[in-house]
Motif scaffolding. Structure first.
Motif, PDB file in Angstrom:
ATOM      1  N   ALA A 183      20.500-120.355  39.215  1.00 55.94           N
ATOM      2  CA  ALA A 183      19.212-120.919  39.916  1.00 55.94           C
ATOM      3  C   ALA A 183      18.290-121.352  38.610  1.00 55.94           C
ATOM      4  N   CYS A 184      18.237-120.763  37.649  1.00 53.85           N
ATOM      5  CA  CYS A 184      17.375-121.543  36.380  1.00 53.85           C
ATOM      6  C   CYS A 184      18.099-122.673  35.874  1.00 53.85           C
ATOM      7  N   LEU A 185      19.337-122.767  35.805  1.00 48.27           N
ATOM      8  CA  LEU A 185      19.861-124.064  35.316  1.00 48.27           C
ATOM      9  C   LEU A 185      19.729-125.238  36.205  1.00 48.27           C
ATOM     10  N   VAL A 186      19.424-124.985  37.689  1.00 47.02           N
ATOM     11  CA  VAL A 186      19.240-125.876  38.567  1.00 47.02           C
ATOM     12  C   VAL A 186      17.804-126.204  38.310  1.00 47.02           C
ATOM     13  N   PHE A 187      16.969-125.201  38.147  1.00 47.24           N
ATOM     14  CA  PHE A 187      15.767-125.518  38.003  1.00 47.24           C
ATOM     15  C   PHE A 187      15.392-126.441  36.891  1.00 47.24           C
ATOM     16  N   ALA A 188      15.983-126.374  35.716  1.00 51.50           N
ATOM     17  CA  ALA A 188      15.942-127.294  34.665  1.00 51.50           C
ATOM     18  C   ALA A 188      16.331-128.462  35.029  1.00 51.50           C
ATOM     19  N   VAL A 189      17.285-128.760  35.809  1.00 53.47           N
ATOM     20  CA  VAL A 189      17.920-130.250  35.998  1.00 53.47           C
ATOM     21  C   VAL A 189      16.861-131.060  36.926  1.00 53.47           C
ATOM     22  N   SER A 190      15.920-130.178  37.496  1.00 56.33           N
ATOM     23  CA  SER A 190      14.803-130.815  38.746  1.00 56.33           C
ATOM     24  C   SER A 190      13.974-131.562  37.598  1.00 56.33           C
ATOM     25  N   SER A 191      13.936-131.533  36.383  1.00 56.05           N
ATOM     26  CA  SER A 191      13.070-132.378  35.801  1.00 56.05           C
ATOM     27  C   SER A 191      13.391-133.925  35.586  1.00 56.05           C
ATOM     28  N   VAL A 192      14.581-134.312  36.092  1.00 55.94           N
ATOM     29  CA  VAL A 192      15.185-135.325  35.905  1.00 55.94           C
ATOM     30  C   VAL A 192      15.353-136.158  37.194  1.00 55.94           C
ATOM     31  N   GLY A 193      15.034-137.389  37.491  1.00 52.08           N
ATOM     32  CA  GLY A 193      15.057-138.042  38.649  1.00 52.08           C
ATOM     33  C   GLY A 193      13.654-138.499  39.448  1.00 52.08           C
ATOM     34  N   SER A 194      14.084-139.155  40.603  1.00 45.29           N
ATOM     35  CA  SER A 194      12.941-139.547  41.344  1.00 45.29           C
ATOM     36  C   SER A 194      12.144-138.215  41.975  1.00 45.29           C
ATOM     37  N   ALA A 195      11.164-138.406  42.719  1.00 41.12           N
ATOM     38  CA  ALA A 195      10.454-137.453  43.700  1.00 41.12           C
ATOM     39  C   ALA A 195      11.280-136.959  44.630  1.00 41.12           C
TER      40      ALA A 195
END
Length: 441
Positions: A320-332
């Motif tokens: 879950a933490c790794l996926v949260f980290a990825v959420s900073s990249v990309g569009s809204a």
């Protein structure tokens, strides 16, 4: 958050399986315990959580705008109350072991209700401070006594199942209380805020009336026909393995504050998602726990299964933490999708960890000392709430995506650390070699 920790309910984190269902809709069925005494404790949890949800939602504005406290006074009072709640579990749990959990819980909850009525007339800092500390003290002690009562009502996997119902129905209560407070916030008058404080006091007043419906046999914990024994030893303070298990749980339970503390800061500072999405994600988490806590917890019926589930929760929370980290990249839009996936993984890990912790806290405690042991374990829960901001804010705000990775590794290590701690606790209990071997597997 400070006010949440100050009036924490120790029955919050929790797990399997009765056969009687209570239909909510044709598509969703919410199971209730088949045991009458377990249902009584479930209704106590519902009433307590409804009052707490209303209080938490409206308290900041009530005390600052209606009572007239400064933010410093409010923070000081709630912090002091949190400390009182933190320290109350073991002594009042010890009292429940000696005098009986039914009456101890009823008296403490009645005192908490009386102190809550006082909130309606406090008009300055010192009365607020005393009142907040008394409420937290009595609620913390009442929670430990209720845990001891639960241990007498149900055992083993059934206790884990019942705690799952308590957690689920507690979330329903929080939602009810939040809705009541939301109406008051919309009206935004003194009378509306006073009604919320009155609602909290009423809910607390219902708790002792409900808990007294438990059988009188729970009053006698001595096994001597009602004759009180000498004061039992305070064993929990000398039980090092149980303390280590509790400490590991403290570290793992930091994850409960992710949606309240880390997620809003992460969305606002590191993603393109709108800040308003936080409310939707928190709601998603709450509904998932209400609907799936019991189902996720099925199969955790002994210590070995709890240890394996604990390990699985550590791996899940890392993911879950790794996926949260990825959420900073990309569009809204991309960020929003990734965040939903991350919250879904997180809430699954949360539910698995809650169920495993419930069984371990009970099965590693002596059968006749659940008051002091559950009081100690719940103290760890409250402590986790207090330390979470100091851990999450620097990691998520300052370190960003790297902070999420570090947090995930902490959860993974904590997930792996439980097995040796449980083996130590089992050896102290004199458990069989087979049980110790299963816990290690």
């Amino acid at each position: 958050m400070a006010h949440a920790a100050a009036f924490h309910d120790g029955l919050s984190p929790i797990a399997p399986t009765p056969s009687t269902d209570w239909p909510l809709t044709p598509m969703v069925r919410f199971p209730l315990p088949t045991d009458r005494n377990a249902r009584i404790l479930a209704f106590v949890s519902l009433a307590n959580a409804a009052g707490r949800g209303a209080f938490i939602t409206a308290s900041t504005l009530y005390f600052t705008r209606i009572v007239g406290l400064s933010l410093t006074e409010l923070g000081t009072g709630l912090t002091a109350a949190a400390v009182c709640g933190l320290l109350s579990g073991v002594p009042f749990g010890y009292l429940a072991d000696w005098r009986g959990p039914r009456e101890t819980a009823a008296i403490l909850l009645a005192l908490a209700a009386a102190a809550s009525v006082w909130l309606l007339v406090v008009d300055s800092f010192w009365p607020f401070l005393v009142c907040a500390c008394l409420i937290s003290l009595f609620q913390g002690g009442g929670s430990a006594a209720r845990q001891a009562a639960l241990a007498q009502v149900v055992q083993g996997a059934e206790a884990v199942a019942t705690r799952a119902y308590l957690r689920s129905i507690g979330n329903v209560g929080i939602g009810i209380g939040t809705g009541v407070a939301g109406v008051a916030l919309a009206v935004d008058t003194r009378v509306a805020y006073l009604c919320v404080m009155g609602f909290n006091a009423l809910c607390l007043a219902l708790c002792p009336l409900i808990i007294l419906r438990l059988p009188r046999s729970l009053t006698d914990t001595s096994g001597n026909g009602g004759r009180r024994p000498a004061l039992p030893p305070l064993d929990v303070v000398r039980d090092a393995p149980y303390a280590i298990v509790t400490l590991i749980n403290v570290v793992m339970m930091v994850h409960f504050q992710i949606t309240e503390i880390a997620l809003p800061l992460w969305l606002a500072r590191h993603t393109k998602a709108p800040p308003s999405m936080v409310a939707a994600l928190v709601l998603f988490n709450t509904i998932a726990v209400v609907l799936f806590q019991v189902r996720v917890s099925r199969g955790i019926s002994n210590v070995a299964e709890a240890v394996r589930s604990w390990r699985r929760s550590g791996v899940t929370l890392l993911l879950a933490c790794l996926v949260f980290a990825v959420s900073s990249v990309g569009s809204a839009v991309t960020t929003a999708i990734v965040l939903v996936v991350a919250v879904a993984i997180h809430v699954y890990g949360e539910m698995v960890q809650s169920a495993a912790a419930a069984l371990l806290s009970y099965d590693l405690a002596p059968a006749d000392k659940h008051g002091q042991y559950q009081g100690f374990f719940n103290t760890g829960m409250s402590f986790a709430q207090m330390i979470a901001p100091a851990i999450l804010i620097p990691l998520i705000v300052t370190w960003g995506a790297c902070g999420w990775m570090v947090l995930g590794v902490i959860f993974l290590i904590t997930g792996l650390a439980m097995a040796p701690a449980v083996q130590w606790a089992l050896r102290r209990q004199g458990a069989s070699t087979a049980a110790i071997r299963e816990a290690k597997a």
